[in-house]
Design a protein around this motif. Structure first.
Motif, short mmCIF file in Angstrom:
data_model
loop_
_atom_site.label_atom_id
_atom_site.label_comp_id
_atom_site.label_asym_id
_atom_site.label_seq_id
_atom_site.Cartn_x
_atom_site.Cartn_y
_atom_site.Cartn_z
N ALA A 81 0.42 -1.55 0.66
CA ALA A 81 -0.53 0.24 0.27
C ALA A 81 0.72 1.34 0.12
CB ALA A 81 -0.86 0.67 0.99
N ALA A 82 2.26 1.13 0.59
CA ALA A 82 2.93 2.45 0.30
C ALA A 82 3.59 2.62 -0.21
CB ALA A 82 3.85 2.45 1.86
N ALA A 83 3.96 1.54 -0.96
CA ALA A 83 4.19 1.86 -2.46
C ALA A 83 3.34 1.92 -3.45
CB ALA A 83 5.27 0.06 -3.11
N ALA A 84 2.33 1.83 -3.27
CA ALA A 84 1.51 2.16 -4.41
C ALA A 84 1.28 3.52 -4.14
CB ALA A 84 0.55 1.29 -3.77
N LYS A 85 0.66 4.35 -3.24
CA LYS A 85 0.55 5.73 -2.26
C LYS A 85 2.07 6.44 -3.78
CE LYS A 85 -1.10 9.30 -0.91
NZ LYS A 85 -2.59 9.72 -2.07
N ALA A 86 3.43 5.97 -2.95
CA ALA A 86 4.10 6.77 -3.01
C ALA A 86 4.70 6.80 -5.12
CB ALA A 86 5.42 5.78 -3.19
N LEU A 87 4.24 5.06 -5.23
CA LEU A 87 4.61 5.58 -6.52
C LEU A 87 3.47 6.28 -7.63
CD1 LEU A 87 6.39 2.24 -7.44
CD2 LEU A 87 7.68 4.12 -7.56
N SER A 88 2.36 6.06 -6.95
CA SER A 88 1.32 6.55 -7.86
C SER A 88 1.69 8.14 -8.34
CB SER A 88 -0.37 6.16 -7.24
OG SER A 88 0.02 7.02 -5.98
N LEU A 89 1.86 8.75 -6.49
CA LEU A 89 2.02 9.88 -6.78
C LEU A 89 2.94 11.10 -8.10
CD1 LEU A 89 2.56 10.70 -2.87
CD2 LEU A 89 0.73 11.70 -4.35
N LEU A 90 4.09 9.79 -8.08
CA LEU A 90 5.06 10.23 -9.00
C LEU A 90 5.01 10.52 -10.51
CD1 LEU A 90 8.35 8.52 -7.29
CD2 LEU A 90 7.61 10.87 -7.50
N GLY A 91 2.87 9.98 -10.62
CA GLY A 91 2.80 9.83 -11.71
C GLY A 91 2.55 7.86 -12.10
N ALA A 92 3.60 7.29 -11.49
CA ALA A 92 3.18 5.71 -12.19
C ALA A 92 1.98 5.22 -12.13
CB ALA A 92 3.53 4.92 -11.35
N ASP A 93 1.11 4.33 -13.30
CA ASP A 93 0.93 3.64 -13.33
C ASP A 93 0.28 2.54 -12.72
OD1 ASP A 93 -2.06 2.34 -14.84
OD2 ASP A 93 -1.94 1.87 -16.24
N VAL A 94 -0.18 2.17 -11.29
CA VAL A 94 -0.27 1.69 -10.40
C VAL A 94 -1.50 0.61 -10.63
CG1 VAL A 94 0.58 0.87 -7.96
CG2 VAL A 94 1.92 2.87 -9.36
N THR A 95 -0.82 -0.97 -10.37
CA THR A 95 -2.34 -1.66 -9.80
C THR A 95 -1.43 -3.00 -8.49
OG1 THR A 95 -3.28 -1.47 -12.14
CG2 THR A 95 -3.96 -3.49 -10.66
N VAL A 96 -2.81 -2.80 -7.97
CA VAL A 96 -2.06 -3.74 -6.31
C VAL A 96 -2.99 -4.51 -6.36
CG1 VAL A 96 -2.07 -3.77 -4.27
CG2 VAL A 96 -1.52 -1.94 -5.37
N TYR A 97 -2.09 -5.80 -6.44
CA TYR A 97 -2.79 -7.31 -6.93
C TYR A 97 -3.15 -8.12 -5.01
CZ TYR A 97 -2.95 -6.43 -11.46
OH TYR A 97 -3.24 -6.05 -12.91
N GLU A 98 -3.88 -8.12 -4.54
CA GLU A 98 -4.13 -9.06 -3.32
C GLU A 98 -5.32 -10.09 -3.17
OE1 GLU A 98 -4.29 -10.41 0.82
OE2 GLU A 98 -2.83 -7.93 -0.11
N GLN A 99 -4.59 -11.38 -2.70
CA GLN A 99 -4.92 -12.33 -3.00
C GLN A 99 -6.66 -12.59 -1.66
OE1 GLN A 99 -2.68 -15.76 -1.34
NE2 GLN A 99 -1.99 -14.86 0.43
N ALA A 100 -6.62 -11.96 -0.94
CA ALA A 100 -7.66 -11.45 -0.26
C ALA A 100 -8.77 -11.26 -0.59
CB ALA A 100 -7.52 -10.92 1.21
N GLY A 101 -10.13 -11.97 -0.48
CA GLY A 101 -11.51 -11.61 -0.84
C GLY A 101 -11.92 -10.41 -0.73
N ARG A 102 -11.39 -9.26 0.50
CA ARG A 102 -11.56 -9.35 1.84
C ARG A 102 -10.78 -8.26 2.27
NH1 ARG A 102 -14.13 -8.33 7.06
NH2 ARG A 102 -14.03 -10.68 6.90
N ILE A 103 -10.11 -6.99 2.94
CA ILE A 103 -9.45 -6.79 3.83
C ILE A 103 -9.43 -6.61 4.83
CG2 ILE A 103 -7.07 -4.84 4.43
CD1 ILE A 103 -6.84 -6.09 2.12
N ARG A 104 -9.16 -7.16 6.33
CA ARG A 104 -8.80 -7.73 7.44
C ARG A 104 -8.04 -7.72 8.06
NH1 ARG A 104 -10.29 -12.15 10.86
NH2 ARG A 104 -9.97 -13.59 9.42
N GLU A 105 -6.99 -7.01 8.21
CA GLU A 105 -5.85 -7.25 8.95
C GLU A 105 -6.37 -7.50 10.73
OE1 GLU A 105 -2.03 -7.64 9.51
OE2 GLU A 105 -3.38 -7.07 8.01
N VAL A 106 -5.59 -8.57 11.41
CA VAL A 106 -5.38 -9.26 12.29
C VAL A 106 -4.53 -8.78 12.73
CG1 VAL A 106 -6.75 -10.91 11.55
CG2 VAL A 106 -4.77 -11.20 12.07
N GLY A 107 -4.28 -9.15 14.31
CA GLY A 107 -2.68 -8.56 15.07
C GLY A 107 -3.79 -8.02 16.42
#
Length: 380
Positions: free
Chosen positions: A21-47
């Motif tokens: 997520a951080a890389a996506a934010k940083a690189l998109s701010l520089l103008g790159a065409d960014v797509t993030v692929y996540e295996q989970a069907g929904r984001i659920r951060e445990v811990g």
């Protein structure tokens, strides 16, 4: 490669955790065409809770998301290391960058939600479990479990300790079991038996066991963590309440009472693993960040912070480079020596032998204050 060239760069990031997520934010701010692929069907951060260092918070300021993170975290002044019964061993101020940027304590779920919430709608694609990655030299191809593929000029492997990207292109060495279990839960401050009255981390150390209390008072909660020696390396071991209570025998009765009162259905139980340092983090068109590159034990509290720093360093390097591979090489040259050291230091946790070195021939309760490195107290 000047920053203007990044606008023509198509980037695929595997994994929507902290680093991705951080890389996506940083690189998109520089103008790159960014797509993030996540295996989970929904984001659920445990811990549970983690600490965000000033360098991390400064990155968020640079990316325009500092306030969003600050709203769901608490600034912390110091941390303490104590004996099992609460006698002081060490008290030290957290790193700070003046009054403007302090170390912040945050719940993992709030952290990832704030990071992902800072990304443009549609950038993250859920339900994409990676099965294969191929570096073609002038680009890379991803193959997902559903048979679909994606092509990109650059693939960033941010897919964690079990990284498919790392295992297929850089190292097939398996993760390394530390000989410890971590039992983590988030409880209300009211259930902490009066042990949480400020915003400062406390760690109680005994023979083979560390107990962390990390306040999340902005949400009226506390992150409670027991890290204990255990020979069972099963990723998600079966542990009973009685097993957990045995790890805190001899500790402050309030800590024992917290453990006794835990709802086992809410406790995250896992064996603790890291990876050995790997020689190379990048090829022509693929690069690793975060746990995929350098998963480390949590004793230094540097896993999430390192992933954020990786993302920032990668974006910086690419913005300065004349071509893609030059930027990837610069990124590795900057970050790998730092994380190699952190991985090594993080393995210097408190085993029974190491406790004996600090407290020779006596129990922690009866010894004078030892020379304990401050880094031992930091918590992820």
């Amino acid at each position: 490669m000047q920053s203007l060239d990044l606008k023509d760069l198509k980037i695929a990031i595997v994994g929507a955790g902290y680093g991705g997520a951080a890389a996506a934010k940083a690189l998109s701010l520089l103008g790159a065409d960014v797509t993030v692929y996540e295996q989970a069907g929904r984001i659920r951060e445990v811990g549970a809770g983690i600490g965000l260092r000033p360098a991390t918070m400064n990155r968020f300021r640079q990316w325009g998301i500092h306030d969003a993170i600050a709203q769901v975290s608490s600034p912390s002044a110091y941390f303490e290391i104590l004996t099992p019964t609460g006698a002081p061993i060490l008290k030290e101020s957290w790193p700070a960058d003046g009054e403007q940027t302090r170390t912040h304590l945050i719940h993992r779920g709030d952290f990832i939600e704030a990071l992902l919430g800072a990304l443009p709608e549609g950038m993250v694609r859920l339900g994409h479990r990676l099965e294969g990655v191929e570096d073609k030299g002038d680009g890379a191809v991803l193959t997902f479990a559903d048979g679909t593929t994606a092509e990109a000029d650059l693939v960033i492997g941010a897919d964690g300790i079990k990284s498919v990207v790392r295992q297929q292109l850089f190292s097939d060495q398996a993760p390394v079991f530390s000989g410890e279990h971590a039992y983590r839960a988030v409880i209300s401050v009211a259930d902490a038996h009066g042990m949480v009255t400020d915003d400062n981390l406390r760690m109680y150390i005994g023979r083979g066991t560390k107990v962390y209390l990390l306040p999340l008072r902005h949400r009226d909660q506390v992150s409670f963590d027991i890290t204990a020696l255990h020979p069972d390396g099963t990723w998600t071991p079966q542990v009973t309440k009685e097993d957990m209570l045995r790890t805190v025998e001899g500790f402050d009765e309030r800590l024992v009472d917290i453990t006794r009162g835990l709802d086992m259905g809410t406790v995250n139980i896992r064996a603790v693993y890291d990876i050995d340092p790997i020689d190379t983090w990048h090829s022509d068109s693929v690069v690793l960040i975060g746990d995929a590159a350098h998963s480390m034990l949590h004793h230094q509290g540097q896993g999430a912070n390192s992933a954020i720093e990786d993302a920032g360093a990668l974006a910086d390097a690419l913005s300065r480079a004349g071509h893609l591979k030059e930027g990837l090489a610069e990124y590795q040259a900057i970050r790998k020596p730092v994380t190699d050291k952190l991985q090594a230091v993080s393995r210097q946790g408190w085993t029974e032998d190491e406790i004996d070195e600090v407290f020779p021939g006596q129990t922690p309760e009866t010894t004078e204050t030892p020379d304990i490195p401050a880094s031992a107290a930091t918590k992820e």
